[in-house]
Design a protein around this motif. Structure first.
Motif, PDB file in Angstrom:
ATOM      1  N   THR A  35     -15.025  71.170  17.396  1.00  0.00           N
ATOM      2  CA  THR A  35     -16.314  71.100  16.730  1.00  0.00           C
ATOM      3  C   THR A  35     -16.108  71.027  15.227  1.00  0.00           C
ATOM      4  OG1 THR A  35     -17.273  72.432  18.480  1.00  0.00           O
ATOM      5  CG2 THR A  35     -18.503  72.275  16.426  1.00  0.00           C
ATOM      6  N   SER A  36     -16.783  70.102  14.585  1.00  0.00           N
ATOM      7  CA  SER A  36     -16.705  69.954  13.132  1.00  0.00           C
ATOM      8  C   SER A  36     -17.921  70.602  12.508  1.00  0.00           C
ATOM      9  CB  SER A  36     -16.646  68.464  12.762  1.00  0.00           C
ATOM     10  OG  SER A  36     -16.740  68.301  11.368  1.00  0.00           O
ATOM     11  N   LEU A  37     -17.718  71.624  11.704  1.00  0.00           N
ATOM     12  CA  LEU A  37     -18.828  72.333  11.057  1.00  0.00           C
ATOM     13  C   LEU A  37     -18.990  71.836   9.631  1.00  0.00           C
ATOM     14  CD1 LEU A  37     -18.148  75.968  12.276  1.00  0.00           C
ATOM     15  CD2 LEU A  37     -19.746  74.301  13.207  1.00  0.00           C
ATOM     16  N   ARG A  38     -20.194  71.436   9.281  1.00  0.00           N
ATOM     17  CA  ARG A  38     -20.463  70.971   7.916  1.00  0.00           C
ATOM     18  C   ARG A  38     -20.944  72.130   7.057  1.00  0.00           C
ATOM     19  NH1 ARG A  38     -22.982  64.881   8.075  1.00  0.00           N
ATOM     20  NH2 ARG A  38     -21.439  64.007   9.490  1.00  0.00           N
ATOM     21  N   ASP A  83     -29.559  71.064  14.404  1.00  0.00           N
ATOM     22  CA  ASP A  83     -28.586  72.157  14.458  1.00  0.00           C
ATOM     23  C   ASP A  83     -27.230  71.645  14.922  1.00  0.00           C
ATOM     24  OD1 ASP A  83     -30.666  73.942  13.829  1.00  0.00           O
ATOM     25  OD2 ASP A  83     -31.195  74.159  15.943  1.00  0.00           O
ATOM     26  N   VAL A  84     -27.258  70.784  15.964  1.00  0.00           N
ATOM     27  CA  VAL A  84     -26.028  70.247  16.545  1.00  0.00           C
ATOM     28  C   VAL A  84     -26.210  68.757  16.777  1.00  0.00           C
ATOM     29  CG1 VAL A  84     -24.433  70.325  18.504  1.00  0.00           C
ATOM     30  CG2 VAL A  84     -25.533  72.427  17.721  1.00  0.00           C
ATOM     31  N   ASP A 141     -26.074  70.635  11.095  1.00  0.00           N
ATOM     32  CA  ASP A 141     -25.235  71.762  10.717  1.00  0.00           C
ATOM     33  C   ASP A 141     -23.875  71.712  11.408  1.00  0.00           C
ATOM     34  OD1 ASP A 141     -27.320  72.766   9.178  1.00  0.00           O
ATOM     35  OD2 ASP A 141     -28.121  73.958  10.841  1.00  0.00           O
ATOM     36  N   SER A 142     -23.852  71.213  12.638  1.00  0.00           N
ATOM     37  CA  SER A 142     -22.623  71.146  13.419  1.00  0.00           C
ATOM     38  C   SER A 142     -22.527  69.774  14.055  1.00  0.00           C
ATOM     39  CB  SER A 142     -22.625  72.228  14.512  1.00  0.00           C
ATOM     40  OG  SER A 142     -21.520  72.095  15.371  1.00  0.00           O
ATOM     41  N   ILE A 149     -20.250  67.433  16.685  1.00  0.00           N
ATOM     42  CA  ILE A 149     -19.215  67.452  17.716  1.00  0.00           C
ATOM     43  C   ILE A 149     -18.864  66.012  18.080  1.00  0.00           C
ATOM     44  CG2 ILE A 149     -18.642  68.155  20.066  1.00  0.00           C
ATOM     45  CD1 ILE A 149     -20.542  70.485  19.761  1.00  0.00           C
TER      46      ILE A 149
END
Length: 541
Positions: free
Chosen positions: A4-7, A40-41, A79-80, A82
């Protein structure tokens, strides 16, 4: 492994600053329109198989606040993020036939990991006529602590009859029937989605067709379905299908046949005739569907498999007394012997769980009989006297299984339970039904197209139930999602080693919350009870 890539939070854009100024100095329509969408995702770049039965297309799926805000293309910020390239993004699977009534409220198993790892986000309990009849109280227990999956519940007719009549084998009195209808009315008002029967089990089997019709009328008035483990799945299959169809016509509600199959070598091939009966009824406008698990073995109790229903009236104590009755015992043993003969003298019946002799777990009755120097009949009597056993019965044809799964009105369902690995040898369907149907039969062996296999586990069960916010990937619908690797999504559970989680399930979201992330369960309990609201029903395709 895809991670998962979190910004990180970003600085306000000029559009955002101007948008804030607009609150003070007046509307700035052009600037406001430029404000980016938020999620959010973001599941980015996967192949979307949306549950409708159409081939997958590449695209994005965005989640915000538990709902889907974009399916196909998303122009905005998340925010996230994937990376889902090379993966399948599908609606969370709906298990129409599940027996986790107790497991889903137990602290040990409420996370329902063995179903999450198959991609399931919703299960249906109350099947085969067994489970709680106080729907409101049951739903409250689920919501008090949460669950790994959402839960839909059917009113179990067997428990309903036991509550009013007990285990007596007789016709209901008018007063008893009225009481059962009152309880059915309450259950439907409290959110049950229909009624189930288990017509090989006591006391469900003691209800005649007229009694079932009268209760089903109450269920149908609230838009519910009639889901039935029919009276016989062997040579009685066609007559049993006929009864189910008659109940649907007379009570005017949809009919759903549970774990559709022909059981016993002598019945192989009858499933094709049963399918023609169902398709003829459907062609005349009747709503009829079925479900199936993709295995050639079933699983239930030894008593339900080998002991006639008349001998089980009154419960365990009465059953044991019949073995001791000089007049009744010969008839009872003769009928058991005939059933054993049809099952290769116990060679196709394997012990899944029997507390008094744990060393018998995983062995066939014929094998145990030789080991103990007893006849299979004597062994059945001994097990029955000591409380009974759970068994796995290898009785279906692989050709029949493959035929049934290709029917467009047959959904996928496990008939399983929430489990944690232990010393028992249950049917592997509790760990591998959905991954087996999709991974083995659709992807590896191409028995049916991938999009049809996904629909049988998502859009079709949603249509059967009348769900209007789950089962498809559509904007505004709940974010119940599975993401799996088509090259690795397979069942690992076997009959010899059934407590093995499915492989290849990368991410699962329940109401937008990650239940599995990067292949690992998160422990989230975002699942909730889903009571049914009264609404008009449309027929499943």
């Amino acid at each position: 492994m895809r991670e998962t890539s979190l910004r990180l939070p970003f600085a306000p854009s000029m559009a955002a600053i101007l948008g804030s100024l607009a609150l003070a100095i007046g509307p700035l329509d052009a600037v406001a329109a430029a404000e980016p969408a938020r999620a959010d995702v973001l599941l980015q770049g996967g192949t979307i198989v949306d549950g409708a039965g159409q081939p997958g297309v590449a695209g994005d799926v965005a989640i915000r606040g538990g709902t889907l805000v974009a399916v196909g293309k998303f122009d905005g910020e998340a925010d996230s993020v994937i990376d889902c390239r090379g993966l399948i993004v599908a609606p969370g699977f709906i298990d129409l036939h599940n027996h986790s009534d107790g497991g889903i409220i137990s602290p040990r198993t409420r996370a329902n990991v063995n179903f999450l790892t198959q991609g399931c986000t919703t299960i249906v309990t109350g099947n085969c006529g067994s489970g709680p009849i106080d729907v409101r109280a049951y739903f409250a227990k689920i919501d008090a602590a949460g669950a790994g999956t959402n839960v839909i519940h059917l009113l179990p007719q067997g428990t309903l009859r036991r509550e009013v009549i007990g285990e007596a084998q007789r016709k209901a009195t008018p007063e008893e029937l009225a009481r059962m209808k009152q309880l059915a009315e309450r259950a439907m008002r409290d959110g049950a989605w229909g009624m189930s029967t288990g017509l090989i089990y006591v006391p469900s089997s003691y209800a005649d067709t007229d009694e079932l019709v009268e209760i089903a009328k109450v269920v149908g008035a609230h838009g519910g379905i009639y889901a039935s483990h029919i009276r016989g799945e062997g040579l009685e299959l066609l007559a049993s299908i006929d009864e189910a169809l008659a109940i649907g016509r007379r009570a005017e509600l949809p009919v759903h046949v549970s774990h559709f199959k022909a059981s016993g070598r002598e019945a192989w091939g009858l499933v094709r005739h049963a399918a023609r009966m169902i398709e003829e009824a459907r062609s005349k406008g009747q709503i009829v569907t079925a479900d199936q698990y993709p295995y050639t073995a079933s699983s239930t109790s030894l008593e339900a498999t080998l002991i006639p229903t008349w001998a089980r009236a009154g419960g365990q104590k009465a059953l044991v007394a019949r073995f001791d009755d000089a007049e009744v015992a010969p008839r009872l043993k003769e009928e058991i012997a005939k059933k054993l003969e049809l099952r290769d003298d116990g060679a196709v019946i394997r012990i899944a769980r029997y507390a008094p002799r744990g060393d018998w777990t995983g062995l066939h009755l014929a094998e145990i009989a030789r080991k103990e120097n007893k006849t299979p009949l004597a062994l059945v009597e001994e097990i029955t006297r000591r409380g009974g056993a759970a068994i796995v019965n290898f009785g279906m044809s692989e050709e029949d299984v493959r035929f049934a799964m290709q029917l467009p009105w047959v959904a996928t369902a496990s008939d399983g339970n929430a489990f944690l690995p232990d010393a028992s040898r249950p049917h592997p369907r509790s760990y591998g039904t959905f991954s087996r149907k999709i991974g083995r039969y659709a992807i590896a062996e191409k028995v049916l197209p991938l999009e049809q296999a996904v629909r049988s586990a998502s859009g079709l069960p949603a249509d059967i139930l009348g769900l209007v916010d789950r089962g498809y990937l559509r904007e505004g619908w709940m974010a119940d999602i599975v993401v799996f690797d088509p090259e690795r999504f397979r069942d690992a559970a076997t009959f010899e080693s059934p407590h093995r989680y499915s492989e290849g399930c990368r991410h699962v979201f329940v109401a937008g919350q990650p239940a599995i992330l990067d292949g690992r369960p998160t422990g989230a309990l975002a699942g909730r009870a889903l009571p049914r609201a009264k609404r008009e029903r449309s027929a499943p395709e």
